[in-house]
Design a protein around this motif. Structure first.
Motif, mmCIF file in Angstrom:
data_model
loop_
_atom_site.group_PDB
_atom_site.id
_atom_site.type_symbol
_atom_site.label_atom_id
_atom_site.label_comp_id
_atom_site.label_asym_id
_atom_site.label_seq_id
_atom_site.Cartn_x
_atom_site.Cartn_y
_atom_site.Cartn_z
ATOM 1 N N ILE A 27 0.850 -1.203 0.000
ATOM 2 C CA ILE A 27 0.000 0.000 0.000
ATOM 3 C C ILE A 27 0.885 1.252 0.000
ATOM 4 O O ILE A 27 0.675 2.181 -0.796
ATOM 5 N N TYR B 244 0.383 2.017 -3.924
ATOM 6 C CA TYR B 244 -1.029 2.370 -4.111
ATOM 7 C C TYR B 244 -1.470 3.697 -3.491
ATOM 8 O O TYR B 244 -2.566 4.168 -3.762
ATOM 9 N N LYS C 175 -3.586 9.616 -3.154
ATOM 10 C CA LYS C 175 -4.933 9.038 -3.084
ATOM 11 C C LYS C 175 -5.666 9.415 -1.791
ATOM 12 O O LYS C 175 -5.059 9.658 -0.762
ATOM 13 N N VAL D 43 -7.876 7.784 1.052
ATOM 14 C CA VAL D 43 -7.864 6.408 1.561
ATOM 15 C C VAL D 43 -8.862 6.259 2.702
ATOM 16 O O VAL D 43 -8.866 7.056 3.646
ATOM 17 N N ASP E 152 -10.445 6.801 -3.267
ATOM 18 C CA ASP E 152 -9.633 6.127 -4.294
ATOM 19 C C ASP E 152 -9.186 4.734 -3.845
ATOM 20 O O ASP E 152 -8.966 3.843 -4.649
ATOM 21 N N LEU E 153 -9.002 4.599 -2.517
ATOM 22 C CA LEU E 153 -8.494 3.326 -1.983
ATOM 23 C C LEU E 153 -9.281 3.011 -0.715
ATOM 24 O O LEU E 153 -9.327 3.825 0.211
ATOM 25 N N THR F 118 -16.362 3.496 -3.525
ATOM 26 C CA THR F 118 -15.034 3.476 -4.151
ATOM 27 C C THR F 118 -15.137 4.175 -5.505
ATOM 28 O O THR F 118 -16.057 3.893 -6.272
ATOM 29 N N VAL G 16 -9.330 1.363 -5.960
ATOM 30 C CA VAL G 16 -8.881 0.025 -5.541
ATOM 31 C C VAL G 16 -9.444 -0.310 -4.166
ATOM 32 O O VAL G 16 -9.457 0.532 -3.268
ATOM 33 N N PHE H 11 -6.169 -7.281 -3.847
ATOM 34 C CA PHE H 11 -6.270 -5.894 -4.322
ATOM 35 C C PHE H 11 -7.137 -5.908 -5.578
ATOM 36 O O PHE H 11 -6.780 -6.558 -6.568
ATOM 37 N N GLN I 166 -9.404 -3.781 -8.481
ATOM 38 C CA GLN I 166 -9.751 -2.494 -9.092
ATOM 39 C C GLN I 166 -11.204 -2.502 -9.548
ATOM 40 O O GLN I 166 -11.641 -3.449 -10.202
#
Length: 399
Positions: free
Chosen positions: A216, A220, A224, A226, A297-298, A331, A336, A394, A396
């Motif tokens: 992460i 990732y 982002k 989160v 985003d995550l 999300t 992700v 993980f 998407q």
């Protein structure tokens, strides 16, 4: 002191499993298990023809009643037996001992290292032994002596997980040596974590997610937003923030999660006020986020196998798809989801079915980017699938 030993006959339907190396002894495995009265008794297993199958110890742990420790009839389960097992396990983790960036890792993982019911974790020179039954605790002297002969132990702690229904026994966990500072700061791939070795069953960070946190942080998080749900002490949030996340939001029902998460940010030189730390039932938060049209985003989804709040009961084996469906809704497109479960009652194949079910239900497509199981220090036993419990995918979200 020699432990008592007793001979037991294995029911014929269990012989093949034991011969192939299955290590757990259950109530059903043997005839006359009720003859064994004392935990820690050595049990020698034979088939109907009186052929030796293995020997181990009697100890009640969840559904289990003991573990096979050796298939060699001549091998004694004594001090040198434990020392040999521990030495092999410690040698296997040599790369961890030599890694300056990581000072928290597991050095002994139950049946994966040949002794079911026992784990040992290393935190910057201090060791924490977890005993999962009174049976294995009967060998405490041999195991502690072995450990101290093999490594330098600054201070030793123990967790007794053998009370009724596997609940933790509240006791002073400090055993000997010097007491660790509270908090003790450990490193994991350069991330700092504050841990409390004498503070109940859990010390503040789950070591089995080490590789996931690093991924992460390194791949990732940059730029982002989160969301970290069931965030506990915020370890994933800290990893994301160190990876350059624009902002993290941590949600957990436990009151102390706020101060614990603030502390984890602070020991990494991060300003926790720049992040949201919310004490709230995750299920309520999802509803709120949908209502307010929030999206991330995550999204990190790492629920306990079983959780109960005032309004909700969650059981991973049954409710995970529904939980994931709620996460999908908040999300971002092409965002992700890190879907994780430590529930041992289902494996990766079933988990992927859950993922598929949740995406079908919400009408989105998805792509699996990568997946993780337990890290290398959490050694597993190939015949004992339940021990290989961690599944992290993980995913998407594709519009």
């Amino acid at each position: 002191m020699m432990k008592k030993s007793i001979r037991l006959k294995v029911k014929s339907s269990y012989v093949k499993g034991l011969k192939s190396g299955f290590p757990l002894i259950t109530e059903d495995t043997v005839q006359n298990l009720h003859h064994v009265k004392e935990e820690g008794t050595i049990i020698e297993l034979f088939d109907e023809r009186n052929d030796f199958l293995g020997k181990g110890y009697y100890g009640k742990q969840n559904k289990g009643r003991g573990w096979v420790l050796t298939n060699n009839a001549q091998e004694l389960i004594d001090q040198s037996f434990f020392e040999k097992k521990l030495k092999k396990a410690i040698d296997f983790r040599e790369s961890f001992y030599n890694d300056y960036e990581t000072t928290a890792f597991r050095i002994f993982n139950g049946e994966g290292d040949g002794i079911g019911g026992l784990t040992i974790d290393h935190y910057n020179g201090y060791y924490v032994i977890t005993w999962y039954s009174e049976g294995i605790y009967a060998f405490k002297d041999e195991i502690v002596t072995s450990l101290k002969q093999l490594v330098k132990v600054k201070g030793l702690y123990e967790k007794k997980r053998f009370a009724v229904k596997g609940k933790y026994i509240e006791d002073n966990d400090f055993v000997e040596g010097e007491e660790a500072p509270s908090p003790l700061i450990v490193r994991e791939n350069g991330i700092h974590f504050a841990v409390y070795l004498n503070d109940g069953a859990m010390v503040g960070v789950f070591l089995d997610q080490r590789d996931v946190r690093k991924t992460i942080r390194d791949q990732y998080a940059s730029g982002k937003t989160v969301l970290n749900t069931f965030s506990y002490t915020g370890a994933f949030s800290v990893a994301a923030a160190l990876g350059g996340a624009a902002k993290t939001t941590s949600v957990d029902l436990a009151n102390r999660s706020r101060s614990k998460t603030q502390e984890q940010f602070s020991v990494n030189g991060l300003v926790y006020e720049d992040h949201d730390i919310i004490v709230e039932d995750v299920f309520n938060y999802f509803k709120y986020a949908v209502r307010k049209q929030l999206s991330f985003d995550l999204v990190i989804l790492d629920p306990p196998s079983f959780a109960r709040s005032k309004k909700h009961t969650f059981s991973a084996g049954k409710d995970y798809p529904e939980l994931l469906a709620q996460a999908i809704q908040i999300t971002e497109d092409n965002g992700v989801i890190v879907a994780s479960s430590n529930c041992s009652t289902f494996g990766m194949r079933k988990f992927k079915e859950f993922i598929n079910q949740a995406f079908e239900e919400t009408g989105f497509n998805y792509k699996i980017l990568e997946e993780f199981k337990l890290p290398s220090d959490f050694k597993t036993h190939r015949e004992f699938k339940e021990g290989n419990y961690l599944k992290v995918v993980f995913i998407q979200k594709i519009k």
